[in-house]
Design a protein around this motif. Structure first.
Motif, PDB file in Angstrom:
ATOM      1  N   ALA A   1       0.836  -1.210   0.000  1.00 40.22           N
ATOM      2  CA  ALA A   1       0.000   0.000   0.000  1.00 40.22           C
ATOM      3  C   ALA A   1       0.869   1.257   0.000  1.00 40.22           C
ATOM      4  N   ILE A   2       1.968   1.237   0.745  1.00 43.93           N
ATOM      5  CA  ILE A   2       2.878   2.385   0.779  1.00 43.93           C
ATOM      6  C   ILE A   2       3.475   2.621  -0.609  1.00 43.93           C
ATOM      7  N   LEU A   3       3.893   1.549  -1.275  1.00 44.42           N
ATOM      8  CA  LEU A   3       4.462   1.682  -2.620  1.00 44.42           C
ATOM      9  C   LEU A   3       3.431   2.217  -3.602  1.00 44.42           C
ATOM     10  N   GLU A   4       2.182   1.781  -3.482  1.00 44.38           N
ATOM     11  CA  GLU A   4       1.120   2.289  -4.360  1.00 44.38           C
ATOM     12  C   GLU A   4       0.907   3.781  -4.138  1.00 44.38           C
ATOM     13  N   ARG A   5       0.904   4.206  -2.875  1.00 43.41           N
ATOM     14  CA  ARG A   5       0.720   5.629  -2.581  1.00 43.41           C
ATOM     15  C   ARG A   5       1.912   6.443  -3.078  1.00 43.41           C
ATOM     16  N   LEU A   6       3.119   5.908  -2.930  1.00 42.56           N
ATOM     17  CA  LEU A   6       4.306   6.595  -3.449  1.00 42.56           C
ATOM     18  C   LEU A   6       4.214   6.750  -4.963  1.00 42.56           C
ATOM     19  N   ALA A   7       3.722   5.726  -5.641  1.00 44.27           N
ATOM     20  CA  ALA A   7       3.559   5.801  -7.099  1.00 44.27           C
ATOM     21  C   ALA A   7       2.581   6.912  -7.464  1.00 44.27           C
ATOM     22  N   GLY A   8       1.527   7.067  -6.661  1.00 40.04           N
ATOM     23  CA  GLY A   8       0.562   8.128  -6.908  1.00 40.04           C
ATOM     24  C   GLY A   8       1.145   9.518  -6.723  1.00 40.04           C
ATOM     25  N   VAL A   9       2.131   9.641  -5.847  1.00 38.50           N
ATOM     26  CA  VAL A   9       2.729  10.946  -5.561  1.00 38.50           C
ATOM     27  C   VAL A   9       3.931  11.225  -6.466  1.00 38.50           C
ATOM     28  N   LEU A  10       4.842  10.255  -6.565  1.00 40.87           N
ATOM     29  CA  LEU A  10       6.093  10.466  -7.298  1.00 40.87           C
ATOM     30  C   LEU A  10       6.023  10.035  -8.760  1.00 40.87           C
ATOM     31  N   GLY A  11       5.057   9.209  -9.094  1.00 42.87           N
ATOM     32  CA  GLY A  11       4.967   8.668 -10.439  1.00 42.87           C
ATOM     33  C   GLY A  11       5.223   7.171 -10.431  1.00 42.87           C
ATOM     34  N   GLU A  12       4.559   6.490 -11.321  1.00 47.57           N
ATOM     35  CA  GLU A  12       4.655   5.027 -11.418  1.00 47.57           C
ATOM     36  C   GLU A  12       6.084   4.585 -11.677  1.00 47.57           C
ATOM     37  N   GLY A  13       6.548   3.614 -10.913  1.00 51.43           N
ATOM     38  CA  GLY A  13       7.854   3.012 -11.136  1.00 51.43           C
ATOM     39  C   GLY A  13       9.039   3.751 -10.538  1.00 51.43           C
ATOM     40  N   LYS A  14       8.819   4.912  -9.933  1.00 53.16           N
ATOM     41  CA  LYS A  14       9.943   5.657  -9.335  1.00 53.16           C
ATOM     42  C   LYS A  14      10.505   4.922  -8.118  1.00 53.16           C
ATOM     43  N   VAL A  15       9.597   4.339  -7.312  1.00 54.37           N
ATOM     44  CA  VAL A  15      10.000   3.566  -6.136  1.00 54.37           C
ATOM     45  C   VAL A  15       9.365   2.193  -6.261  1.00 54.37           C
ATOM     46  N   ARG A  16      10.209   1.155  -6.292  1.00 55.31           N
ATOM     47  CA  ARG A  16       9.708  -0.219  -6.441  1.00 55.31           C
ATOM     48  C   ARG A  16       9.855  -1.052  -5.181  1.00 55.31           C
ATOM     49  N   SER A  17      10.692  -0.585  -4.248  1.00 57.48           N
ATOM     50  CA  SER A  17      10.883  -1.350  -3.012  1.00 57.48           C
ATOM     51  C   SER A  17      11.319  -0.418  -1.884  1.00 57.48           C
ATOM     52  N   LEU A  18      11.205  -0.946  -0.670  1.00 56.81           N
ATOM     53  CA  LEU A  18      11.632  -0.210   0.519  1.00 56.81           C
ATOM     54  C   LEU A  18      12.758  -0.979   1.187  1.00 56.81           C
ATOM     55  N   GLU A  19      13.732  -0.252   1.676  1.00 57.03           N
ATOM     56  CA  GLU A  19      14.784  -0.841   2.511  1.00 57.03           C
ATOM     57  C   GLU A  19      14.683  -0.145   3.856  1.00 57.03           C
ATOM     58  N   LEU A  20      14.552  -0.929   4.905  1.00 54.56           N
ATOM     59  CA  LEU A  20      14.339  -0.360   6.233  1.00 54.56           C
ATOM     60  C   LEU A  20      15.601  -0.465   7.059  1.00 54.56           C
ATOM     61  N   ARG A  21      16.043   0.661   7.595  1.00 53.28           N
ATOM     62  CA  ARG A  21      17.214   0.710   8.473  1.00 53.28           C
ATOM     63  C   ARG A  21      16.730   1.045   9.869  1.00 53.28           C
ATOM     64  N   VAL A  22      16.803   0.078  10.769  1.00 50.56           N
ATOM     65  CA  VAL A  22      16.370   0.316  12.141  1.00 50.56           C
ATOM     66  C   VAL A  22      17.510   0.983  12.899  1.00 50.56           C
ATOM     67  N   ILE A  23      17.260   2.208  13.333  1.00 49.73           N
ATOM     68  CA  ILE A  23      18.214   2.980  14.122  1.00 49.73           C
ATOM     69  C   ILE A  23      17.439   3.452  15.341  1.00 49.73           C
ATOM     70  N   PRO A  24      17.665   2.807  16.494  1.00 51.14           N
ATOM     71  CA  PRO A  24      16.877   3.148  17.691  1.00 51.14           C
ATOM     72  C   PRO A  24      16.966   4.628  18.043  1.00 51.14           C
ATOM     73  N   GLY A  25      15.868   5.133  18.544  1.00 53.38           N
ATOM     74  CA  GLY A  25      15.811   6.522  18.979  1.00 53.38           C
ATOM     75  C   GLY A  25      14.832   7.319  18.171  1.00 53.38           C
ATOM     76  N   PRO A  26      14.552   8.533  18.620  1.00 54.41           N
ATOM     77  CA  PRO A  26      13.577   9.379  17.923  1.00 54.41           C
ATOM     78  C   PRO A  26      14.008   9.697  16.497  1.00 54.41           C
ATOM     79  N   VAL A  27      13.017   9.793  15.641  1.00 53.24           N
ATOM     80  CA  VAL A  27      13.258  10.122  14.234  1.00 53.24           C
ATOM     81  C   VAL A  27      13.064  11.621  14.067  1.00 53.24           C
ATOM     82  N   ASP A  28      14.057  12.296  13.535  1.00 55.09           N
ATOM     83  CA  ASP A  28      13.932  13.718  13.217  1.00 55.09           C
ATOM     84  C   ASP A  28      13.450  13.855  11.797  1.00 55.09           C
ATOM     85  N   GLY A  29      12.816  14.943  11.496  1.00 51.34           N
ATOM     86  CA  GLY A  29      12.425  15.200  10.113  1.00 51.34           C
ATOM     87  C   GLY A  29      10.940  15.271   9.939  1.00 51.34           C
ATOM     88  N   PRO A  30      10.480  15.241   8.657  1.00 51.53           N
ATOM     89  CA  PRO A  30       9.063  15.448   8.339  1.00 51.53           C
ATOM     90  C   PRO A  30       8.181  14.352   8.870  1.00 51.53           C
TER      91      PRO A  30
END
Length: 111
Positions: free
Chosen positions: A82-111
């Motif tokens: 579902a996340i990839l489908e929504r990304l395709a709707g925002v960025l365009g089809e095929g721009k993002v095909r997969s996610l790589e997750l990096r677990v870094i404990p602690g609060p996330v800064d940013g948007p």
């Protein structure tokens, strides 16, 4: 009598839709830049997820996300399609095909 001003709900909805379309257009034009990815993530992820994960970079067609805990990484994996489908709707089809997750404990800064 109430002093609250009545708002025209359809106008507010149209303004929100227009703002969302403008952000999507800006995110597409900025593509894989940190700002573009941040704008896209802001449209794709709900507030809880934005507090726990954020985009780091785009490597080819893989979006690398920083995630604060393994439990949130598991949650993202469950909803990856579902996340990839929504990304395709925002960025365009095929721009993002997969996610790589990096677990870094602690609060996330940013948007």
């Amino acid at each position: 009598m109430s002093s609250r001003r009545k708002t025209n709900r359809p106008d507010r909805i149209r303004q929100n839709v227009a703002a969302g379309e403008a952000l999507g257009s800006l995110a597409r034009s900025l593509g894989g830049t940190p700002l573009g990815l941040g704008l896209a993530w802001a449209q794709v992820a709900d507030a809880r997820l934005r507090q726990r994960a954020r985009p780091l970079r785009l490597e080819g067609k893989t979006l690398v996300l920083r995630v604060e805990a393994e439990s949130w990484a598991a949650e993202i994996r469950r909803h990856e399609e579902a996340i990839l489908e929504r990304l395709a709707g925002v960025l365009g089809e095929g721009k993002v095909r997969s996610l790589e997750l990096r677990v870094i404990p602690g609060p996330v800064d940013g948007p």
